[in-house]
Scaffold this active site. Sequence first.
Site, short mmCIF file in Angstrom:
data_model
loop_
_atom_site.label_atom_id
_atom_site.label_comp_id
_atom_site.label_asym_id
_atom_site.label_seq_id
_atom_site.Cartn_x
_atom_site.Cartn_y
_atom_site.Cartn_z
N ARG A 47 38.46 7.38 29.93
CA ARG A 47 38.87 8.01 28.91
C ARG A 47 39.93 9.18 29.30
NH1 ARG A 47 34.44 10.33 24.98
NH2 ARG A 47 33.71 12.04 26.55
N LYS B 222 30.22 7.36 18.61
CA LYS B 222 29.58 7.79 17.31
C LYS B 222 30.34 8.68 16.53
CE LYS B 222 26.53 10.98 19.44
NZ LYS B 222 26.82 12.37 19.18
N ARG C 111 40.63 12.48 32.20
CA ARG C 111 39.55 13.57 32.10
C ARG C 111 39.06 13.70 33.89
NH1 ARG C 111 35.52 14.66 27.56
NH2 ARG C 111 34.32 15.56 29.55
N ARG D 208 25.78 12.35 33.46
CA ARG D 208 25.93 12.94 31.96
C ARG D 208 24.85 11.86 31.14
NH1 ARG D 208 31.80 13.03 30.47
NH2 ARG D 208 30.99 13.36 28.16
N ARG E 206 19.00 17.39 18.27
CA ARG E 206 18.78 17.10 19.75
C ARG E 206 17.56 17.39 20.43
NH1 ARG E 206 24.08 17.71 22.11
NH2 ARG E 206 25.26 15.88 21.39
#
Length: 228
Positions: A129, A15, A158, A169, A90
């Site tokens: 990633r 996004k 990562r 997460r 949020r």
Amino acid sequence: MGLNVIMMGPPGAGKGTQAGRFARERGLLKISTGDILREAIKEQNEVALAAKAGMDRGELVDDATMITIVRDRLLRPDAAAGFVLDGFPRTVVQARALDEIMEERDNGPLIVIDVVVPEEELVRRLASRRICSKCGANADPFGAAVTCGKCGGELVQRTDDNSDVVLERLKVYQRATHPVLEFYRERPTFRVVNGAQAPERVAHEMDTLIEDAAAAGVAMKASAERSV
Ligand SMILES: [Zn+2]
């Protein structure tokens, strides 16, 4: 009339990339909460400086602070053409405050885009990633480059991106944003974009749905005004 877009979607949905692209193409202000905080801190904004002091102590930025900073930014002249918000709201408290800011702006409907990607695909993407070992920039997940496009540093995986951490997460994201999505879901200006496609297809679908939602928002406002 302004084109006002908020982008929702879990980490790994792409996004941020799409928000940046859309804002660039349409000449809109792109606002991510991280950027806006940094900018406000640079401007010596008192609320932001207090938030930074809190963050330095390991605290999260509270709703009231975030709302004050976003409101200040959205009411400036360079946001008049519209904006793309990434990372806000949020919470439902923030979402309600944003509705009030939109009334204050009185400049086009609020369009909500939810970029949806199946969990297995997110795990796959996040676990592969890569980031720059020098400057921390995210590597293009679809690219084959071995060095950073920004600074030439080496791209590395990562370390926190193993599947368990990724799943946790995603759960945290879902728990936190589910009420916000429900807050918007029934609106005529809410659209779901399939993020599990190639980026250019996501872009095309997103653009079409935003046009569609903008038209629905204008119609909604017109009918609300007729019934007053
Ligand atoms: Zn770099």
